[in-house]
Design an enzyme around this catalytic site. Structure first.
Site, PDB file in Angstrom:
ATOM      1  CD  GLU A  17      -3.260   5.834   6.713  1.00 21.35           C
ATOM      2  OE1 GLU A  17      -2.531   5.675   5.555  1.00 21.35           O
ATOM      3  OE2 GLU A  17      -1.757   5.025   7.153  1.00 21.35           O
TER       4      GLU A  17
ATOM      5  CE  LYS B 220       0.144   3.654   4.840  1.00 23.94           C
ATOM      6  NZ  LYS B 220       0.246   4.058   6.442  1.00 23.94           N
TER       7      LYS B 220
ATOM      8  N   GLY C 147       2.633   1.811  10.560  1.00 28.72           N
ATOM      9  CA  GLY C 147       3.835   3.337  10.534  1.00 28.72           C
ATOM     10  C   GLY C 147       4.294   3.252  11.308  1.00 28.72           C
TER      11      GLY C 147
ATOM     12  CG  ASN D 250      -1.572   1.340   1.304  1.00 29.50           C
ATOM     13  OD1 ASN D 250      -1.940   2.357   0.494  1.00 29.50           O
ATOM     14  ND2 ASN D 250      -1.935   1.488   3.075  1.00 29.50           N
TER      15      ASN D 250
ATOM     16  CD  GLU E 278      -3.112  -2.759   7.079  1.00 24.69           C
ATOM     17  OE1 GLU E 278      -2.321  -2.903   7.069  1.00 24.69           O
ATOM     18  OE2 GLU E 278      -3.436  -2.035   7.371  1.00 24.69           O
TER      19      GLU E 278
ATOM     20  CB  SER F 113       5.193  -2.134  11.779  1.00 18.10           C
ATOM     21  OG  SER F 113       4.932  -0.760  12.334  1.00 18.10           O
TER      22      SER F 113
ATOM     23  CG  HIS G  72      -6.077   1.939   5.539  1.00 20.21           C
ATOM     24  ND1 HIS G  72      -5.203   2.522   6.721  1.00 20.21           N
ATOM     25  CD2 HIS G  72      -4.563   1.208   5.176  1.00 20.21           C
ATOM     26  CE1 HIS G  72      -4.053   2.520   6.734  1.00 20.21           C
ATOM     27  NE2 HIS G  72      -3.542   1.309   5.877  1.00 20.21           N
TER      28      HIS G  72
END
Ligand code: PEP
Length: 238
Positions: A97, A10, A168, A8, A162, A200, A95
């Protein structure tokens, strides 16, 4: 079950990144990875320019989001049929985010149903935040999030666990936590759906993570931007 390795990117990438799938193939040639599926999810602007390069490198293209309707007055959105026209095979949904920007379980499930209907594969992301993890309710939280995010679907999707606190941050969930969560997820979704771990993942921890029972692949953010690292992660799948 065939392992699935997803990158991904991003909101990272520029025209020079279009060659990256070819670089990956030079590092880890497609004839050596017939046992694996590799997916790269670039920003949508790069998708059309990457279609042929990915086909030649035997890498599939994924998108990072989509709308659940085909067309209309939805400024800034991209429909699944548009993605399909440019060779996209997978769509990351839910996701953390995007959830942090307000995306709900209901929207994730509408999108996932639409993606399956168009014969693409949604990668539905779930995961608890640090507060939930510390409270000891992570298994329960993720179970409920799965049920509402894939409501109406029994197959045709991939699930990605996740934990938000691992995304991250350089902090990975412990092998024991990953094992317990993936057993819990397997009980909910049955034997046929792939379950990825994300958070990560890097070239150093990938081998151990990919050996955990019920981990059928990984969803990689930061480390997927470097093709040497991403190839080493894919190689770690055995
Ligand atoms: C992700 O973006 O889904 C992710 C897991 O990121 P990172 O690997 O950088 O933690």
């Amino acid at each position: 079950m065939r392992k699935l390795i997803v990158g991904n990117w991003k909101m990272n990438g520029k025209p020079s990144c279009l060659a990256k799938p070819q670089n990956f193939d030079e590092i880890y040639p497609s004839q050596d990875r017939g046992h694996l599926d590799i997916v790269i999810c670039p920003p949508s602007l790069l998708i059309s320019g990457m279609e042929d390069i990915c086909t030649n490198a035997n890498i599939q293209i994924g998108a990072q989001n989509c709308h659940y309707l085909d067309k209309g007055a939805y400024t800034g959105e991209i429909s699944v049929t548009m993605l399909k026209d440019f060779g996209v095979k997978f769509v990351i949904l839910g996701h953390s985010e995007r959830r942090a920007m307000g995306e709900t379980d209901k929207e994730v499930s509408l999108k996932a149903i639409k993606v399956v209907k168009e014969n693409l594969t949604p990668i539905v992301c779930v995961g608890e935040n640090l507060e939930v993890r510390k409270s000891g309710h992570a298994l329960k939280f993720v179970s409920e999030q799965i049920k509402s995010s894939i409501a109406g679907l029994s197959k045709g999707y991939v699930l990605a666990y996740e934990p938000i606190w691992a995304i991250g941050t350089g902090v990975t969930a412990s092998i024991d936590d990953i094992r317990k969560m993936h057993i819990n997820i397997r009980e909910i979704i049955g034997p046929d759906v792939k379950v990825l771990y994300g958070g990560s993942v890097n070239k150093k921890n990938a081998t151990e993570i990919l050996q955990v029972e019920n981990v059928n692949g990984v969803l990689v953010g930061g480390a997927s931007l470097d093709m040497i690292d991403f190839a080493l992660i894919a190689k770690a799948a055995g």
